[in-house]
Design a protein around this motif. Structure first.
Motif, PDB file in Angstrom:
ATOM      1  N   ILE A   1      20.385  38.933 -61.799  1.00 58.66           N
ATOM      2  CA  ILE A   1      20.933  39.380 -60.515  1.00 58.66           C
ATOM      3  C   ILE A   1      19.878  39.268 -59.411  1.00 58.66           C
ATOM      4  N   VAL A   2      18.698  39.827 -59.686  1.00 57.87           N
ATOM      5  CA  VAL A   2      17.659  39.821 -58.651  1.00 57.87           C
ATOM      6  C   VAL A   2      17.239  38.389 -58.320  1.00 57.87           C
ATOM      7  N   ASN A   3      16.981  37.595 -59.361  1.00 62.40           N
ATOM      8  CA  ASN A   3      16.488  36.241 -59.113  1.00 62.40           C
ATOM      9  C   ASN A   3      17.547  35.340 -58.512  1.00 62.40           C
ATOM     10  N   TYR A   4      18.796  35.558 -58.904  1.00 56.69           N
ATOM     11  CA  TYR A   4      19.853  34.725 -58.366  1.00 56.69           C
ATOM     12  C   TYR A   4      20.013  34.991 -56.869  1.00 56.69           C
ATOM     13  N   CYS A   5      19.938  36.273 -56.491  1.00 58.48           N
ATOM     14  CA  CYS A   5      20.008  36.610 -55.069  1.00 58.48           C
ATOM     15  C   CYS A   5      18.876  35.928 -54.312  1.00 58.48           C
ATOM     16  N   LEU A   6      17.680  35.978 -54.895  1.00 62.01           N
ATOM     17  CA  LEU A   6      16.543  35.321 -54.252  1.00 62.01           C
ATOM     18  C   LEU A   6      16.788  33.818 -54.111  1.00 62.01           C
ATOM     19  N   SER A   7      17.366  33.218 -55.155  1.00 65.34           N
ATOM     20  CA  SER A   7      17.566  31.770 -55.086  1.00 65.34           C
ATOM     21  C   SER A   7      18.649  31.415 -54.073  1.00 65.34           C
ATOM     22  N   LEU A   8      19.627  32.315 -53.896  1.00 65.95           N
ATOM     23  CA  LEU A   8      20.641  32.078 -52.863  1.00 65.95           C
ATOM     24  C   LEU A   8      19.990  32.091 -51.480  1.00 65.95           C
ATOM     25  N   ILE A   9      19.066  33.037 -51.297  1.00 62.59           N
ATOM     26  CA  ILE A   9      18.352  33.107 -50.020  1.00 62.59           C
ATOM     27  C   ILE A   9      17.587  31.808 -49.794  1.00 62.59           C
ATOM     28  N   ALA A  10      16.913  31.353 -50.865  1.00 63.29           N
ATOM     29  CA  ALA A  10      16.129  30.115 -50.749  1.00 63.29           C
ATOM     30  C   ALA A  10      17.022  28.957 -50.344  1.00 63.29           C
ATOM     31  N   ARG A  11      18.208  28.879 -50.973  1.00 64.81           N
ATOM     32  CA  ARG A  11      19.105  27.775 -50.689  1.00 64.81           C
ATOM     33  C   ARG A  11      19.606  27.829 -49.251  1.00 64.81           C
ATOM     34  N   ARG A  12      19.855  29.057 -48.807  1.00 62.87           N
ATOM     35  CA  ARG A  12      20.340  29.227 -47.457  1.00 62.87           C
ATOM     36  C   ARG A  12      19.294  28.721 -46.455  1.00 62.87           C
TER      37      ARG A  12
END
Lengths: 217, 216, 271
Positions: free
Chosen positions: B199-210
């Motif tokens: 959950i935590v890392n996926y949220c971070l990766s979504l931010i990165a993608r954005r």
């Protein structure tokens, strides 16, 4: 001075670990590449359920620590009757983990080949798989080699996880030598050197390929 | 499998305590390695005689060594040369050393991606080399670096789990204490631990993608 | 070019650096000792004693995830020590150690003393000072009930024996059963989990620790009696005679007052 007698006295132990680290890395290299290619193809294939499976695999695996995957295979699987030795469990975990990064690299490489080429190949009578194999993949390979190379360097380093599940690798035997000789500094320096013997040439190779491929573009 | 037993309120609280330690250690290491990484990356990029070479050698050595070994080394070997660190400090130091080297390469890559013509233009308009780096090159490079830096932070968060070997009371360590009580706890606990990381890392990766798509 | 050259340089410099570091390390090691102040007074100034205990060893030192407390024989002994030295059993702080981390943590100054199922051995005496023996254990074997292994003689070629890194039992078992394969883990949690997962045929360590595992999971049992003597001692940093004396004094009083037996009976069932 660094005490070379540690290395000489425990040479067989170090070598045994070094050998197993190389084996785990080689098996992991092949395993992660094969799984990585399969998952990448699933992600871009024109079949929705396959896309989903591929995406879930990549997103889930690369966002959790390798250590959990390794423990899962080592102490988790026996709960459902499958007992794997540390070396096997660790190498499988390494392959599965690294595959998620390789799949991403391959997908990015394939998608960098213009879409028109796939359409042209299909309209000239090739099946999807044929077009992929004959037209798209050969071009994509060039783009994906450097990132895949970097993943292999990571894989060699990450193979040290075997030391935590009695995987008989370099890290494990280094630890054993240190707890039996009561020497830490020198023992770990030698362990580090063994790893560098593997990783530095790999880095050099990847750096070289990166430069050459960049020039050819 | 014993899901109810494994995930009792007390156990979940114990896991949460561990997770907070993971976040805390990761956060401090991220901040420190960001600073050190920018410094080292810039030094290597600047091609200062001798200094850049030495920095390059240090970066390459650390990048090519397993983090697990660096953690071992920091805690078990440094005392032999008189450097004695507590578990927490050793964990932060080891993570910072390793991630700084990784970040330094990202920083150097980012700096290299900036057109050299801009540097020349800035220099000829009277800025010093340092001023050019600081005001012209770095702000552009940093923007390009953000996605890989976020990915590196995701790695760091995952790598914190390796500190279990020096008995840092982090997430994985507390999970082990719980599932050691009963084999039937192993599956549910693994699932929860993996899920939290995800959950935590996926949220971070979504931010990165954005951030990545914003730049494109 | 730059990258490749620097990588080559990396290797050479790394070698040079490691030798240099190791060289000064050795020099410094020889010069330490004697400089430390009276540890007993420092503890009294602080008003608390920090003790390294196991968190994963049932009956001796176990972090109970339900209560969040550490509990066991070593814990109660530590509390009594705090009472004897500082007058209050609450003036003790516990930190987790493993067989591997305890000596570094003591020497780092993280902890004042180790009360963690630690066998007094000649090797360790070179690194730390020990109190009198406060518990007598002996190495034994733990197997699943119904296992063909009945004792040391059954540890043949191909038998997998699990042990913990940095423990005396890991070293002993190689001498006592040279044929068997020994697999070592970071701590008892991992070792016992590995045994339960079928990763080994037997687990070896001190009987006292094994009783804790049986207590947790009665499907396992001890076999073959004990084949070594493992006298447990409380370890402090080298050269702290005052602290060792204070600890020995406290242990003696505990034994005289019957408190020691009370604690022992509370945790260790007589076999």
């Amino acid at each position: 001075m660094i005490d070379f007698s540690i290395l000489i006295d425990n040479w067989d132990t170090y070598l045994e670990g070094f050998k197993n680290t190389i084996f785990a890395s080689l098996i992991g290299l092949v395993g992660s590449f094969v799984i990585g290619v399969i998952v990448a193809v699933m992600r871009i294939a024109p079949i929705k359920p396959l896309n989903w499976i591929g995406t879930v695999y990549v997103e889930f695996i690369r966002n959790i620590p390798l250590l959990i995957i390794a423990f899962f295979f080592y102490v988790g699987l026996p709960a459902i009757g499958v007992t794997l030795p540390g070396f096997v469990a660790g190498t499988i975990a390494l392959s599965i983990y690294t595959a998620s990064f390789i799949a991403e690299a391959i997908r990015a490489g394939i998608q960098s080949v213009p879409k028109g080429q796939m359409e042209a190949a299909r309209s000239s009578g090739l099946t999807y798989l044929q077009a992929m194999r004959l037209i798209i993949l050969p071009q994509a390979i060039k783009i994906v080699i450097p990132p895949i190379g970097n993943q292999f360097i990571n894989l060699v380093k990450n193979s040290s996880i075997l030391g935590m599940i009695a995987g008989l690798d370099l890290m494990y035997f280094g630890d054993i030598v240190s707890s039996h000789t009561f020497v830490t500094f020198d023992v770990y320096i030698f362990v580090a050197l063994f790893y560098l013997v593997l990783t530095i040439p790999l880095s050099l190779g990847v750096g070289y390929l990166e430069k050459r491929l960049a020039r050819s573009h | 499998m014993d899901i109810a037993g494994a995930l009792s309120a007390d156990h979940l609280k114990f896991l949460a305590d561990g997770f907070m330690v993971t976040l805390y250690i990761a956060f401090i290491s991220i901040v420190l390695s960001f600073i050190v990484g920018i410094l080292l990356g810039t030094l290597r990029y600047a091609k200062i005689p001798v200094v850049s070479k030495i920095v390059a050698v240090i970066i390459e050595t650390i990048r090519n060594t397993p983090l697990l070994l660096i953690i071992f080394f920091t805690f078990f070997a440094l005392p032999e040369v008189g450097i004695k660190l507590s578990v927490t400090v050793a964990a932060i130091l080891a993570l910072t050393v390793f991630e700084s080297a990784m970040l330094a390469e990202i920083v150097r890559g980012g700096l290299n991606s900036i057109d050299k013509g801009q540097i020349e233009a800035a220099r000829s308009s009277g800025l010093t080399y340092i001023q050019t780096l600081w005001h012209i090159v770095m702000p552009q490079a940093l923007r390009r670096m953000i996605p890989p830096i976020v990915s590196q932070f995701i790695s760091l968060l995952k790598d914190t789990s390796l500190c279990v070997i020096i008995a840092l009371p982090e997430f994985m360590h507390n999970a082990q204490i719980i599932y050691a009580q009963n084999v039937n706890y192993i599956f549910p606990i693994f699932f929860v631990v993996a899920l939290m990381y995800f959950i935590v890392n996926y949220c971070l990766s979504l931010i990165a993608r954005r951030l990545e798509s914003k730049q494109a | 070019m730059f990258k490749s050259k620097s990588s080559k340089l990396a290797l050479i410099l790394f070698l040079a650096m490691s030798m240099l570091l190791a060289a000064c390390g050795k020099g410094e090691k020889a010069s330490t000792g004697g400089s430390s102040k009276n540890a007993l007074e420092q503890i009294k100034d602080k008003g608390k004693i920090v003790i390294g205990v196991k968190y994963d060893t049932r009956l001796f030192g176990l972090k109970n995830p339900t209560s969040g407390e550490v509990e066991g024989f070593d814990i109660d002994i530590s509390k009594e020590l705090a009472k004897a030295i500082l007058g209050d059993e609450k003036k003790v702080e516990f930190k987790e150690v493993t067989s591997k981390t305890r000596i570094p943590m003591l020497n780092n100054g993280d902890i004042d003393a180790i009360v963690a199922t630690m066998t007094i051995s000649e090797e360790r005496k070179k690194e730390v000072d020990f109190s009198d023996v406060y518990f007598m254990a002996g190495q034994s074997l733990l197997v699943k009930k119904g296992s063909p292994i009945k004792g040391l003689k059954d540890l043949k070629k191909g038998t997998k024996v699990l042990a913990v890194k940095g423990s005396t039992s890991a070293i002993n078992i190689r001498e006592k059963a040279p044929e068997a394969t020994v697999l070592e883990y970071e701590n008892y949690t991992e070792a016992f989990t590995a045994l339960k997962s079928g990763q080994g045929d037997a687990l070896t360590t001190d009987d006292a620790i094994l009783y804790g595992m049986v207590d947790q999971d009665p499907k396992y049992q001890l076999v073959g009696g004990t084949f070594t003597e493992e006298p447990y001692g409380i370890a402090v940093k080298k050269g702290n005679k005052e602290l060792v004396d204070a600890i020995n004094d406290a242990l003696k009083k505990m034994k005289e007052s019957g408190k020691y037996d009370e604690i022992k009976n509370k945790w260790i069932k007589t076999n």
